[in-house]
Design an enzyme around this catalytic site. Structure first.
Site, PDB file in Angstrom:
ATOM      1  N   SER A 203       0.848  -1.190   0.000  1.00 38.75           N
ATOM      2  CA  SER A 203       0.000   0.000   0.000  1.00 38.75           C
ATOM      3  C   SER A 203       0.882   1.238   0.000  1.00 38.75           C
ATOM      4  CB  SER A 203      -0.895   0.015   1.241  1.00 38.75           C
ATOM      5  OG  SER A 203      -1.522   1.269   1.417  1.00 38.75           O
TER       6      SER A 203
ATOM      7  N   TYR B 267      -0.954  -0.815  10.421  1.00 39.61           N
ATOM      8  CA  TYR B 267      -1.164  -1.084   8.996  1.00 39.61           C
ATOM      9  C   TYR B 267      -0.004  -0.547   8.166  1.00 39.61           C
ATOM     10  CZ  TYR B 267      -3.465  -1.207   4.434  1.00 39.61           C
ATOM     11  OH  TYR B 267      -3.777  -1.454   3.111  1.00 39.61           O
TER      12      TYR B 267
END
Length: 248
Positions: free
Chosen positions: A136, A149
């Protein structure tokens, strides 16, 4: 036209589901895995001649080995693996939860590592194969509430960059996929504005195009990528002046 066998993890919803359907449409046979057995079966039922469900918790190394062996026995060698299984839990300093932090790393980092551990020996033995790891743009720079995350995705970016030269020499192609905000069940948890949000269909299209291209990293949408890269190279004083504005 038959394109070989693909294995997509995290395929019960979102990007993984979309990729499985797109690959099958293009002529691939597709093994799909996820923990959600019912949702996985629903995806397979959309193209039963080309999509085959293999339920799996990627954090269980023994189960990953068993499922990989089952796929090889029933469908053959994996030509393309898209390691997409992941989770996201917002974590704030006011209620920092080490258990949630560990859970995120276990799924996103160790789950990917477990899959690589069973894929690489066979691919290196035959000097062929293609692996794509979904990270990501959140791994480019630290953002509020994304400590777990972002850390997990930064680890995947680093891992892929480290593995790329050796795998390239071994005849194995490795892609790093870095999406921005994509409208999926995971991002629906967010209670803040998501700049440059794109649909799952747009994300799948960008990934499919990138898998056919020559670049190592498949990152999109471009405005989000540029914003995050620019933020990552700013002096810390300026960077934190911007990220402080993201606080709820």
């Amino acid at each position: 036209m038959e394109k070989g066998l693909a294995w997509v993890t995290g395929a019960s919803s979102g990007i993984g589901r979309g990729l499985a359907l797109a690959l099958a449409q293009e002529g691939w046979r597709v093994a799909i895995s996820a923990r959600s057995t019912g949702a996985l079966a629903e995806v397979a039922a959309l193209n039963p001649d080309r999509i085959f469900a293999f339920p799996l918790d990627v954090t269980d190394l023994a189960s990953v080995g068993k499922v990989a062996a089952q796929i090889a026995e029933e469908l053959g060698e994996v030509d393309l693996a898209i390691l997409n299984a992941g989770t996201y839990e917002p974590i704030s300093a006011s209620d920092f939860d080490p258990t949630a932090f560990a859970r995120t790393l276990q799924v996103n980092v160790m789950g990917t590592s477990n899959c690589l551990g069973v894929l690489l020996p066979a691919m290196m033995a035959r000097k062929a194969g293609h692996i794509a790891v979904v990270a990501s743009v959140a791994g480019y720079v630290g953002l509020p509430y994304a400590s777990a995350y972002g850390a997990s995705k930064a680890a995947l970016i680093h891992m892929c960059q480290s593995l790329r030269p050796e795998l390239e020499r071994a005849g194995i192609r490795l892609n790093l996929i870095c999406p921005g905000f994509v409208d999926t069940p995971l991002t629906k948890q967010n209670d803040f504005p998501m700049p440059f949000l794109i649909s799952t269909e747009e994300a799948v299209g960008a990934i499919m195009k990138g898998l056919e291209g020559a670049y190592f990293e498949i990152a999109f949408p471009w405005r989000m990528v540029l914003s995050m890269r620019a933020l990552s190279i700013l002096p810390s004083r300026l960077r934190f002046a911007i990220t402080r504005r993201m606080l709820r």
